[in-house]
Scaffold this active site. Structure first.
Site, PDB file in Angstrom:
ATOM      1  N   HIS A 140       0.851  -1.188   0.000  1.00  0.00           N
ATOM      2  CA  HIS A 140       0.000   0.000   0.000  1.00  0.00           C
ATOM      3  C   HIS A 140       0.886   1.237   0.000  1.00  0.00           C
ATOM      4  CE1 HIS A 140      -0.219   0.727   4.676  1.00  0.00           C
ATOM      5  NE2 HIS A 140       0.953   0.271   4.306  1.00  0.00           N
TER       6      HIS A 140
ATOM      7  N   CYS B 184       6.045   6.024   4.493  1.00  0.00           N
ATOM      8  CA  CYS B 184       4.878   5.222   4.070  1.00  0.00           C
ATOM      9  C   CYS B 184       4.096   5.871   2.926  1.00  0.00           C
ATOM     10  CB  CYS B 184       3.953   4.952   5.252  1.00  0.00           C
ATOM     11  SG  CYS B 184       4.716   3.856   6.466  1.00  0.00           S
TER      12      CYS B 184
ATOM     13  N   HIS C  31       4.969   0.263  -0.430  1.00  0.00           N
ATOM     14  CA  HIS C  31       5.735  -0.683   0.381  1.00  0.00           C
ATOM     15  C   HIS C  31       4.791  -1.797   0.816  1.00  0.00           C
ATOM     16  CE1 HIS C  31       3.771   1.934   3.276  1.00  0.00           C
ATOM     17  NE2 HIS C  31       3.928   0.981   4.189  1.00  0.00           N
TER      18      HIS C  31
ATOM     19  N   HIS D  65       3.627  -5.310   3.449  1.00  0.00           N
ATOM     20  CA  HIS D  65       3.574  -5.889   4.788  1.00  0.00           C
ATOM     21  C   HIS D  65       3.131  -7.340   4.691  1.00  0.00           C
ATOM     22  CE1 HIS D  65       3.951  -2.002   6.831  1.00  0.00           C
ATOM     23  NE2 HIS D  65       3.064  -1.531   5.961  1.00  0.00           N
TER      24      HIS D  65
ATOM     25  N   HIS E 224      -1.099 -10.389  -2.195  1.00  0.00           N
ATOM     26  CA  HIS E 224      -0.220  -9.972  -3.277  1.00  0.00           C
ATOM     27  C   HIS E 224      -0.872  -8.919  -4.175  1.00  0.00           C
ATOM     28  CE1 HIS E 224       1.963 -13.458  -1.880  1.00  0.00           C
ATOM     29  NE2 HIS E 224       3.035 -12.927  -2.465  1.00  0.00           N
TER      30      HIS E 224
ATOM     31  N   GLU F 241      -0.105  -5.174  11.174  1.00  0.00           N
ATOM     32  CA  GLU F 241       0.651  -4.674  10.025  1.00  0.00           C
ATOM     33  C   GLU F 241       2.096  -5.164  10.122  1.00  0.00           C
ATOM     34  OE1 GLU F 241       0.073  -0.604   8.168  1.00  0.00           O
ATOM     35  OE2 GLU F 241       1.966  -0.325   9.254  1.00  0.00           O
TER      36      GLU F 241
END
Length: 149
Positions: free
Chosen positions: A16, A25, A29, A31, A75, A135
């Site tokens: 996201h 952020c 990137h 998670h 994904h 997260e």
């Protein structure tokens, strides 16, 4: 009858970016998310029924959450649709699994999104008690039904 909470845990990988965020952020990137869904209900009391003693068969909960949450998110890339412009159109050609959402894709907003979706899918004798989304290993957001009447 006694109320019981049952929880099933899931995992998915998702990227996201936070639009207009004042830190790292703001870049795309990813998670390794860990999702915990907790339901509240009464165990079935029906001797001879294969589901006797269950609030909800864990395999049924697994199929539901995988189909509507995990598989679509895994994904993929989630971005706030206010950032949708020419560059995202170009990204679409590279990345087929995109979610343009009408909210900032923070963990906090994602638990609201997930809770809203799941509440509509559960049998009416069950209540969504909570949604917890990690997260990172040590950072999570939670949604509780009792906080959101």
């Amino acid at each position: 009858m006694t109320k019981i909470r049952v929880t099933k845990q899931f995992g998915f990988e998702m990227s996201h970016a936070l639009t207009n965020y004042d830190g790292l952020c703001s870049n795309i990137h990813g998670h390794s998310y860990k999702l915990q869904i907790t339901l509240l209900g009464e165990p079935l009391e029906s001797a001879g029924d294969p589901k006797d003693g269950m609030v909800m068969d864990f395999s049924v909960l697994k199929k539901l959450v995988k189909k509507y949450i995990v598989e679509p998110f895994d994904h993929s890339l989630m971005i706030n649709d206010i950032a949708a412009h020419e560059k995202l159109t170009e990204l679409g050609e590279l990345y087929r699994r995109q979610h343009l959402v009408n909210f900032q894709p923070t963990t906090e907003n994602m638990v609201i999104f997930i809770a809203d979706k799941l509440k509509k899918l559960l049998p009416e004798h069950l209540e969504l008690f909570s949604v917890r989304l990690y997260e990172t290993n040590n950072s999570f957001a939670e949604w509780f039904a009792s906080d959101n009447p």
